[in-house]
Scaffold this active site. Structure first.
Site, PDB file in Angstrom:
ATOM      1  CE  LYS A   1       7.515   3.670  -2.263  1.00  0.00           C
ATOM      2  NZ  LYS A   1       6.522   2.583  -2.221  1.00  0.00           N
TER       3      LYS A   1
ATOM      4  CB  SER B   1       3.537   4.245  -4.216  1.00  0.00           C
ATOM      5  OG  SER B   1       4.054   3.237  -3.372  1.00  0.00           O
TER       6      SER B   1
ATOM      7  CB  SER C   1       3.897   0.176  -4.048  1.00  0.00           C
ATOM      8  OG  SER C   1       2.768   1.000  -3.981  1.00  0.00           O
TER       9      SER C   1
HETATM   10  N1  GLN Z   1      -2.016   1.391  -5.183  1.00  0.00           N
HETATM   11  C1  GLN Z   1      -2.204   0.759  -3.935  1.00  0.00           C
HETATM   12  C2  GLN Z   1      -2.621   1.780  -2.900  1.00  0.00           C
HETATM   13  O1  GLN Z   1      -2.704   2.895  -3.250  1.00  0.00           O
HETATM   14  C3  GLN Z   1      -0.958   0.065  -3.490  1.00  0.00           C
HETATM   15  C4  GLN Z   1       0.073   0.989  -3.029  1.00  0.00           C
HETATM   16  C5  GLN Z   1       1.227   0.300  -2.367  1.00  0.00           C
HETATM   17  O2  GLN Z   1       1.501  -0.875  -2.601  1.00  0.00           O
HETATM   18  N2  GLN Z   1       1.876   1.016  -1.495  1.00  0.00           N
HETATM   19  O3  GLN Z   1      -2.869   1.491  -1.782  1.00  0.00           O
END
Ligand code: GLN
Length: 500
Positions: free
Chosen positions: A85, A160, A184
């Site tokens: 990532k 994400s 994410s």
């Molecule tokens: N969707 C959540 C956020 O936007 C989690 C994102 C993540 O785990 N990085 O914060």
């Protein structure tokens, strides 16, 4: 789909060549329109050739003897393509967090997990697409455009870590690393029909992970099956002095997690291991999910009961209704502080000239950050400001304590908890992105896990017409138990699909 374990075996016995395999992966990426990767590793093929050459040499200078180095022989991921990532630092390869503000930033060092991958013999394929600074659940906030869901290109892959999940599902890699602050890893794993694990907070080093909300996030493994997830988890959970928040578990190993007990389990062992376990199902996580998700979830639970003799019970977790709000206040507050370092001077984007530093700072941040990131910096700064700190941030921390205690209570009674990972199947691109609140709501089943710091895995419990993920949650540092239960479920599910 190729599995890492089988791939390494085939490579060691020289049934396949590393160069051919990696070349095939790159061909697939080139032909693909899914947009899984932001940057590719241009030396991957050369690394593959080097591995083939060393395997051919065997004996002296090869992997299997000669210098007799045990560590060499234990190269668990020899020649395995791994996607990383883009929020994880890779020496010499651009790392952008999918943000314009980091365009052109090439880290001078490897994150601890990346160094560990290299030591294990893995080949980094490239850096995967994601929501900008990990803020989102769809991979639509990326500066580089969205990633598409391989199961249906008109739908989001989740986020994400959407690029990592889609790359596995589309066979543009075998393994991938993601990061999980509030879901994410698990959300895209669910939406793309693959397996993803968020480790216990403190199991895996965060050194070299670009911070979004450091008290919540962990790097974790993503793969097409449970054993590969276990294998990758072992490689990345090396003990690391450079991360003071990492818990060094009291074993003699250099790593916090050992995959051997999982890897050597037969299907029968897996089923035996879960006979009689108690599965808790918190009602708040199932109420309100869509009917297709509900159906797939309950058929998974009943399969556990029928095939493995597990017992389940529904129960209540009353504080969960506050978890989502508390998560967003904490995450945004931490983000507002973490992202202050992008000042237009130190990393990435830099253009134009101004009278003074303040003007540069505002101009570069104004142009470099996307809408969602700016929204969160502003909201987080507000939540931490004098006069509001007690009303928002402090209150959110109190909720966090209540959520953690409620998990502790639940684990007095149950071995694992089971919930749907996401309240629905992947939705259409563009459907929610314009309404931030509706987007935040999709994380309702994943964020409580990060507030409590416990480990959780998402494993597919339906693949068609669209993927559905089953989330299993365990006590702190009980990754081994979690993976055994997941393996049992995978065994039951595969047997069921094969009999159809
Ligand atoms: N969707 C959540 C956020 O936007 C989690 C994102 C993540 O785990 N990085 O914060």
């Amino acid at each position: 789909m190729t599995r890492a374990l089988e791939y390494v075996e085939a490579l060691r016995s020289r049934e396949i060549s590393c160069e051919d395999y990696i070349a095939k992966i790159f061909e697939r990426i080139e032909r693909s329109d899914l947009n899984c990767y932001i940057t590719l590793n241009t030396s991957a093929l050369e690394e593959a050739r080097e591995i083939d050459a060393r395997l051919r040499r065997g004996g002296e200078g090869g992997f299997d003897g000669g210098d007799g180095d045990a560590a060499e022989r234990r190269k668990l991921l020899l020649g395995v393509p791994v996607a990383v990532k883009d929020c994880i630092s890779t020496k010499g390869i651009q790392t952008t967090c999918a943000s314009k503000i980091l365009l052109g930033y090439v880290p001078p060092f490897d994150a601890t997990v990346v160094a560990a991958l290299k030591k294990a013999g893995a080949i980094i394929v490239g850096k995967t697409n994601m929501d900008e600074f990990c803020m989102g659940s769809t991979t639509e906030t990326s500066y580089f455009g969205p990633t598409l869901n391989p199961h249906d290109k008109s739908r989001v892959p989740g986020g994400s870590s959407g690029g990592s999940a889609a790359a596995i599902a589309a066979e543009e890699t075998i393994l991938a690393l993601g990061s999980d602050t509030g879901g994410s890893i698990r959300c895209p794993a669910s939406f793309c029909g693959i397996v993803g694990l968020k480790p216990t907070y403190g199991l895996v080093s965060r050194y070299g992970l670009i911070a979004y909300a450091n008290s919540l996030e962990q790097i974790g493994p993503m793969a097409s099956c449970v054993k590969d997830v276990a294998l990758l988890l072992e490689v990345i959970s090396v003990k690391d002095r450079k991360d003071s928040t990492q818990v060094k578990l009291p074993n003699n190993a250099t790593t916090n997690f050992i995959s051997e007990p999982i890897l050597r389990m037969s299907e029968e062992d897996a089923l035996n291991a879960v006979r009689g376990i108690r599965i808790g199902i918190p009602k708040e996580f199932v109420d309100g999910v869509s009917t297709d998700v509900e159906k797939a979830f309950w058929s998974a639970i009943h399969a556990f009961e029928d095939a493995a003799g597990a017992e389940y019970e529904e129960f209540e977790m009353r504080n969960m209704k506050y978890a989502l709000a508390a998560y967003y206040i904490i995450a945004m507050s931490e983000a507002s502080s973490n992202l202050a370092r992008y000042d237009g001077l130190r990393y990435g984007l830099r253009f134009g000239k101004d009278e003074d530093w303040h003007a540069t700072f505002s101009r570069i941040r104004g142009e470099g950050f996307g809408e969602e990131v700016k929204r969160r910096i502003i909201l987080g700064t507000f939540a931490l400001s004098a006069g509001y700190y007690g009303r928002y941030y402090l209150k959110a921390l109190k909720v966090r304590t209540l959520v953690r205690r409620e998990f502790e209570e639940a684990f007095k009674k149950f071995d694992v908890l089971a919930t749907p990972t996401m309240p629905f199947t992947p939705f259409k691109l563009g459907e929610r992105i314009k309404d931030p609140l509706s987007l935040y709501l999709v994380d309702v089943n994943t964020v409580p896990v990060n507030l409590a710091g416990v480990p959780a895995i998402s494993i597919p419990c339906a693949l068609s017409p669209l993927p559905v993920g089953l989330q299993l949650i365990a006590r702190h540092f009980e990754e081994e138990k979690l993976l055994k239960v997941a393996l049992a479920y995978e065994t039951i599910r595969n047997a069921h699909t094969n009999n159809k």
